[in-house]
Design a protein around this motif. Sequence first.
Motif, PDB file in Angstrom:
ATOM      1  N   UNK A   1      54.024  77.016  33.426  1.00  0.00           N
ATOM      2  CA  UNK A   1      55.076  76.695  32.441  1.00  0.00           C
ATOM      3  C   UNK A   1      55.706  75.342  32.774  1.00  0.00           C
ATOM      4  N   UNK A   2      56.038  74.574  31.717  1.00  0.00           N
ATOM      5  CA  UNK A   2      56.720  73.284  31.901  1.00  0.00           C
ATOM      6  C   UNK A   2      58.061  73.332  31.187  1.00  0.00           C
TER       7      UNK A   2
ATOM      8  N   UNK B   1      59.317  83.411  24.886  1.00  0.00           N
ATOM      9  CA  UNK B   1      58.429  82.368  24.371  1.00  0.00           C
ATOM     10  C   UNK B   1      57.009  82.736  24.807  1.00  0.00           C
ATOM     11  N   UNK B   2      56.097  82.860  23.809  1.00  0.00           N
ATOM     12  CA  UNK B   2      54.742  83.361  24.079  1.00  0.00           C
ATOM     13  C   UNK B   2      53.858  82.375  24.835  1.00  0.00           C
ATOM     14  N   UNK B   3      52.688  82.856  25.239  1.00  0.00           N
ATOM     15  CA  UNK B   3      51.735  82.035  26.005  1.00  0.00           C
ATOM     16  C   UNK B   3      51.273  80.834  25.178  1.00  0.00           C
TER      17      UNK B   3
ATOM     18  N   UNK C   1      53.125  82.496  30.311  1.00  0.00           N
ATOM     19  CA  UNK C   1      52.215  81.543  30.946  1.00  0.00           C
ATOM     20  C   UNK C   1      51.905  80.336  30.058  1.00  0.00           C
ATOM     21  N   UNK C   2      51.981  79.157  30.652  1.00  0.00           N
ATOM     22  CA  UNK C   2      51.557  77.895  30.041  1.00  0.00           C
ATOM     23  C   UNK C   2      52.359  77.505  28.795  1.00  0.00           C
TER      24      UNK C   2
ATOM     25  N   UNK D   1      55.899  83.827  19.103  1.00  0.00           N
ATOM     26  CA  UNK D   1      54.554  84.314  19.431  1.00  0.00           C
ATOM     27  C   UNK D   1      53.744  83.278  20.217  1.00  0.00           C
ATOM     28  N   UNK D   2      52.569  83.681  20.656  1.00  0.00           N
ATOM     29  CA  UNK D   2      51.699  82.788  21.420  1.00  0.00           C
ATOM     30  C   UNK D   2      51.148  81.671  20.520  1.00  0.00           C
TER      31      UNK D   2
END
Length: 434
Positions: free
Chosen positions: A331-332, A361-363, A346-347, A408-409
Amino acid sequence: MLKAVILIGGPQKGTRFRPLSFEVPKPLFPVAGVPMLQHHIEACAKVPNMKEILLIGFYQSNEELTRFMISAQQEFKISIRYLQEYAALGTGGGIYHFRDQILSGGPEAFFIMNADVCSEFPLCEMLHFQKEHGDPSSLVILGTTANRKQSMNYGCIVENQETNEVLHYVEKPSTFVSDIINCGIYLFTPEIFQHIGAVFQKNQQDMLLLFSHTSVSFRDDLTNGNGWHRAEAIRLEQDIFTALAGQGKLYVYKTPAFWSQIKSAGSAIYASRLYLNQYHKTHKERLATNKDGGPRISGNVYVHPTANIDPTAVLGPNVSIGTGVTIGAGVRVRESIILHGATLQDHSCVLNCIVGWDSSVGKWARVEGTPSDPNPNDPYAKIDSETLFRDGKLTPSITILGCNVTIPAEVIILNSIVLPHKDLNRSFKNQIIL
């Protein structure tokens, strides 16, 4: 003996802070990891001989405010009380209404501070300045320098450059008056109540004059209490400072240190940056550092000890992570405030954003806003209080996710405001999602 009064406003105020002020009173919103008000209280507690801090506002007394005051009293070992106005009485009317409480115990002077400012709070310097300038009953305004254009959005002060006496005061003038602006932090002596009392008497006389020349329905309105409220609603800036300027009673102490208003959610991120930077001098323990097995920290970052962060995440600069936050792999996060219980999967990428309480907050999702920072090339620039719409379109600003929002992602949310309890199913750009 000294006291401090913090003017915290009420629920009708802080509308520019929505949807964040739906969940928590604006003065308790966390900036740089602690409630906005705590920065004021910490500064007051450091002043020698400070005996009591009074909060004045028209919020209904609530559990969050009570819990905060009890916690702050224990931490700073100082009496803190909340005095609730029966209606919005203005910056002067509130302190005049509670003048007996402020004067009890015989303080020789007291500070008045607006809750929605962020500052280094040079209170001891203001006390020293007051002793050196004018007679002991002189009143001091904290001032700072703004650029010519932005100064007209604030109260403008014309000073005698040798004595620092305020010669002229104009609130939000339509043309340029001075580049010295009012910071909303004052040092008063009990004499201020004579000046406010004179305005109150005049307001009462004006109401009585109206009473004798108006209709029965308007008289009923006055006698039902609204007239009293109108007489007691007094503004320090327009009603008191304008009249006192040039009389040898009002002085300005100009601070070279940082100062900003916190009117909108965007300005909270900027205020967080200023406070995080100050932590190098005042609270180094609040700044996260790079450690083995921890996330990568870039610049000034606050992380609550209860947050669960993957070591491959990259945080900063200017990031504040609240209690119980979960941040996944890769994650940033940059220039953002992540509030209690939020999850960044993730990410995901979060830039110039406030992620609300318990939001997710989704992937591989990207949530991004546009910073509303002052011009970095102008040392006197202040943050602009942007209107929500310009030319019929939403003004690009930071992205705000209200509480319990689900992203969603693999979507992008750009320059948008999402109200609480929304489950989004696609990307959005430049929208308010109701």
